[in-house]
Design a protein around this motif. Structure first.
Motif, PDB file in Angstrom:
ATOM      1  N   SER A  25     -69.913 -34.866 -69.619  1.00 18.94           N
ATOM      2  CA  SER A  25     -71.223 -35.522 -69.231  1.00 18.94           C
ATOM      3  C   SER A  25     -71.352 -35.750 -67.780  1.00 18.94           C
ATOM      4  O   SER A  25     -72.466 -35.988 -67.170  1.00 18.94           O
ATOM      5  CB  SER A  25     -71.541 -36.779 -69.893  1.00 18.94           C
ATOM      6  OG  SER A  25     -71.680 -36.636 -71.340  1.00 18.94           O
ATOM      7  N   ILE A  29     -74.931 -35.982 -65.399  1.00 19.68           N
ATOM      8  CA  ILE A  29     -75.431 -37.317 -65.011  1.00 19.68           C
ATOM      9  C   ILE A  29     -75.577 -37.182 -63.453  1.00 19.68           C
ATOM     10  O   ILE A  29     -76.592 -37.536 -63.093  1.00 19.68           O
ATOM     11  CB  ILE A  29     -74.686 -38.479 -65.367  1.00 19.68           C
ATOM     12  CG1 ILE A  29     -74.648 -38.652 -66.929  1.00 19.68           C
ATOM     13  CG2 ILE A  29     -75.104 -39.812 -64.889  1.00 19.68           C
ATOM     14  CD1 ILE A  29     -73.375 -39.468 -67.307  1.00 19.68           C
ATOM     15  N   PHE A  32     -78.810 -35.605 -62.329  1.00 20.85           N
ATOM     16  CA  PHE A  32     -80.030 -36.435 -62.566  1.00 20.85           C
ATOM     17  C   PHE A  32     -80.685 -36.804 -61.156  1.00 20.85           C
ATOM     18  O   PHE A  32     -80.093 -37.276 -60.155  1.00 20.85           O
ATOM     19  CB  PHE A  32     -79.907 -37.299 -63.551  1.00 20.85           C
ATOM     20  CG  PHE A  32     -80.343 -37.139 -64.806  1.00 20.85           C
ATOM     21  CD1 PHE A  32     -81.504 -37.240 -65.422  1.00 20.85           C
ATOM     22  CD2 PHE A  32     -79.434 -36.499 -65.540  1.00 20.85           C
ATOM     23  CE1 PHE A  32     -81.669 -36.941 -66.670  1.00 20.85           C
ATOM     24  CE2 PHE A  32     -79.427 -36.111 -67.203  1.00 20.85           C
ATOM     25  CZ  PHE A  32     -80.704 -36.510 -67.557  1.00 20.85           C
ATOM     26  N   CYS A  35     -79.492 -39.915 -59.010  1.00 16.10           N
ATOM     27  CA  CYS A  35     -78.152 -40.129 -59.230  1.00 16.10           C
ATOM     28  C   CYS A  35     -77.572 -40.180 -57.899  1.00 16.10           C
ATOM     29  O   CYS A  35     -77.274 -39.025 -57.705  1.00 16.10           O
ATOM     30  CB  CYS A  35     -77.476 -39.702 -60.481  1.00 16.10           C
ATOM     31  SG  CYS A  35     -75.909 -40.512 -60.647  1.00 16.10           S
ATOM     32  N   SER A  54     -72.343 -46.480 -61.747  1.00 18.87           N
ATOM     33  CA  SER A  54     -73.181 -45.473 -61.189  1.00 18.87           C
ATOM     34  C   SER A  54     -74.234 -46.190 -60.386  1.00 18.87           C
ATOM     35  O   SER A  54     -74.432 -47.395 -60.385  1.00 18.87           O
ATOM     36  CB  SER A  54     -74.058 -44.676 -62.469  1.00 18.87           C
ATOM     37  OG  SER A  54     -74.623 -45.870 -63.341  1.00 18.87           O
ATOM     38  N   TRP A  56     -77.732 -45.621 -57.956  1.00 17.67           N
ATOM     39  CA  TRP A  56     -78.977 -44.819 -58.574  1.00 17.67           C
ATOM     40  C   TRP A  56     -79.787 -45.155 -57.090  1.00 17.67           C
ATOM     41  O   TRP A  56     -79.821 -46.265 -56.504  1.00 17.67           O
ATOM     42  CB  TRP A  56     -79.613 -45.231 -59.594  1.00 17.67           C
ATOM     43  CG  TRP A  56     -78.811 -44.943 -61.007  1.00 17.67           C
ATOM     44  CD1 TRP A  56     -77.840 -45.545 -61.322  1.00 17.67           C
ATOM     45  CD2 TRP A  56     -79.042 -43.734 -61.641  1.00 17.67           C
ATOM     46  NE1 TRP A  56     -77.318 -44.942 -62.404  1.00 17.67           N
ATOM     47  CE2 TRP A  56     -77.996 -43.659 -62.491  1.00 17.67           C
ATOM     48  CE3 TRP A  56     -79.811 -42.575 -61.475  1.00 17.67           C
ATOM     49  CZ2 TRP A  56     -77.770 -42.703 -63.428  1.00 17.67           C
ATOM     50  CZ3 TRP A  56     -79.737 -41.619 -62.478  1.00 17.67           C
ATOM     51  CH2 TRP A  56     -78.602 -41.736 -63.431  1.00 17.67           C
ATOM     52  N   LEU A  62     -82.950 -44.799 -62.655  1.00 17.19           N
ATOM     53  CA  LEU A  62     -82.221 -45.088 -63.739  1.00 17.19           C
ATOM     54  C   LEU A  62     -82.747 -45.021 -65.105  1.00 17.19           C
ATOM     55  O   LEU A  62     -82.421 -44.419 -66.000  1.00 17.19           O
ATOM     56  CB  LEU A  62     -81.623 -46.700 -63.479  1.00 17.19           C
ATOM     57  CG  LEU A  62     -80.826 -46.997 -64.760  1.00 17.19           C
ATOM     58  CD1 LEU A  62     -79.407 -46.154 -65.023  1.00 17.19           C
ATOM     59  CD2 LEU A  62     -80.177 -48.506 -64.301  1.00 17.19           C
ATOM     60  N   TYR A  65     -83.589 -41.557 -66.165  1.00 16.76           N
ATOM     61  CA  TYR A  65     -82.384 -41.006 -66.877  1.00 16.76           C
ATOM     62  C   TYR A  65     -82.074 -41.640 -68.596  1.00 16.76           C
ATOM     63  O   TYR A  65     -82.000 -41.021 -69.101  1.00 16.76           O
ATOM     64  CB  TYR A  65     -81.133 -41.371 -66.090  1.00 16.76           C
ATOM     65  CG  TYR A  65     -79.848 -41.214 -66.698  1.00 16.76           C
ATOM     66  CD1 TYR A  65     -79.315 -40.156 -67.138  1.00 16.76           C
ATOM     67  CD2 TYR A  65     -79.056 -42.430 -66.948  1.00 16.76           C
ATOM     68  CE1 TYR A  65     -77.995 -39.945 -67.834  1.00 16.76           C
ATOM     69  CE2 TYR A  65     -77.819 -42.358 -67.776  1.00 16.76           C
ATOM     70  CZ  TYR A  65     -77.441 -41.068 -68.127  1.00 16.76           C
ATOM     71  OH  TYR A  65     -76.219 -40.722 -68.856  1.00 16.76           O
ATOM     72  N   ARG A  66     -82.311 -42.922 -68.227  1.00 15.46           N
ATOM     73  CA  ARG A  66     -82.280 -43.674 -69.767  1.00 15.46           C
ATOM     74  C   ARG A  66     -83.346 -43.251 -70.792  1.00 15.46           C
ATOM     75  O   ARG A  66     -83.138 -43.340 -71.988  1.00 15.46           O
ATOM     76  CB  ARG A  66     -82.153 -45.279 -69.575  1.00 15.46           C
ATOM     77  CG  ARG A  66     -80.941 -45.658 -68.743  1.00 15.46           C
ATOM     78  CD  ARG A  66     -81.077 -47.066 -68.491  1.00 15.46           C
ATOM     79  NE  ARG A  66     -80.822 -47.839 -70.037  1.00 15.46           N
ATOM     80  CZ  ARG A  66     -81.432 -48.917 -70.583  1.00 15.46           C
ATOM     81  NH1 ARG A  66     -82.524 -49.258 -70.096  1.00 15.46           N
ATOM     82  NH2 ARG A  66     -81.176 -48.955 -71.637  1.00 15.46           N
ATOM     83  N   SER A  68     -84.141 -39.959 -70.898  1.00 17.50           N
ATOM     84  CA  SER A  68     -84.035 -38.717 -71.105  1.00 17.50           C
ATOM     85  C   SER A  68     -83.479 -38.361 -72.560  1.00 17.50           C
ATOM     86  O   SER A  68     -82.713 -39.146 -73.084  1.00 17.50           O
ATOM     87  CB  SER A  68     -83.153 -38.008 -69.937  1.00 17.50           C
ATOM     88  OG  SER A  68     -81.731 -38.359 -70.141  1.00 17.50           O
ATOM     89  N   PHE A  71     -79.778 -38.374 -72.489  1.00 13.18           N
ATOM     90  CA  PHE A  71     -79.060 -39.642 -72.298  1.00 13.18           C
ATOM     91  C   PHE A  71     -79.056 -40.252 -73.916  1.00 13.18           C
ATOM     92  O   PHE A  71     -78.083 -40.736 -74.509  1.00 13.18           O
ATOM     93  CB  PHE A  71     -79.948 -40.929 -71.532  1.00 13.18           C
ATOM     94  CG  PHE A  71     -79.172 -42.212 -71.860  1.00 13.18           C
ATOM     95  CD1 PHE A  71     -78.032 -42.739 -71.262  1.00 13.18           C
ATOM     96  CD2 PHE A  71     -79.892 -43.094 -72.680  1.00 13.18           C
ATOM     97  CE1 PHE A  71     -77.526 -43.916 -71.486  1.00 13.18           C
ATOM     98  CE2 PHE A  71     -79.243 -44.266 -73.011  1.00 13.18           C
ATOM     99  CZ  PHE A  71     -78.268 -44.780 -72.475  1.00 13.18           C
TER     100      PHE A  71
END
Length: 97
Positions: A25, A29, A32, A35, A54, A56, A62, A65-66, A68, A71
């Motif tokens: 992953s 990540i 993205f 990121c 991480s 961002w 962020l 991404y969360r 997606s 994720f």
């Protein structure tokens, strides 16, 4: 910039499974939008506790991404390996002059 930390405690016999998930992953990540950095840290006193760190560009990156599919899929595979509830929080760097 926004810093995100997620602390996770794993079942001892599931740590290797998590390593596999993270290894696969991490590069995705990092790719993205927004990121800037992602790494895995292991607790100094308890080898079944890991944290992801991480960076961002902003909270919107962020959140995108969360939301997606990637994720959601990765998190569903990861959370079944836990032995305790994860702790997640976001921080803003502070410069004191």
């Amino acid at each position: 910039m926004l810093v995100r930390i997620v602390r996770m405690t794993f079942q001892i016999d599931k740590v290797a499974d998590f390593h596999t998930i993270f290894r696969q992953s991490q590069p995705i990540i990092r790719s993205f939008p927004g990121c800037l950095h992602v790494e895995l840290l292991q607790d100094a006193d308890n080898p079944v506790i890991y944290s992801t760190l991480s960076h961002w560009e902003n909270a919107a990156a962020l959140e995108a991404y969360r939301q997606s599919d990637f994720f959601r899929d990765t998190w569903s595979k990861t959370k079944i390996l836990f032995s305790d509830k994860p702790i997640a929080f976001s921080l803003y760097p502070v410069t004191i002059s």
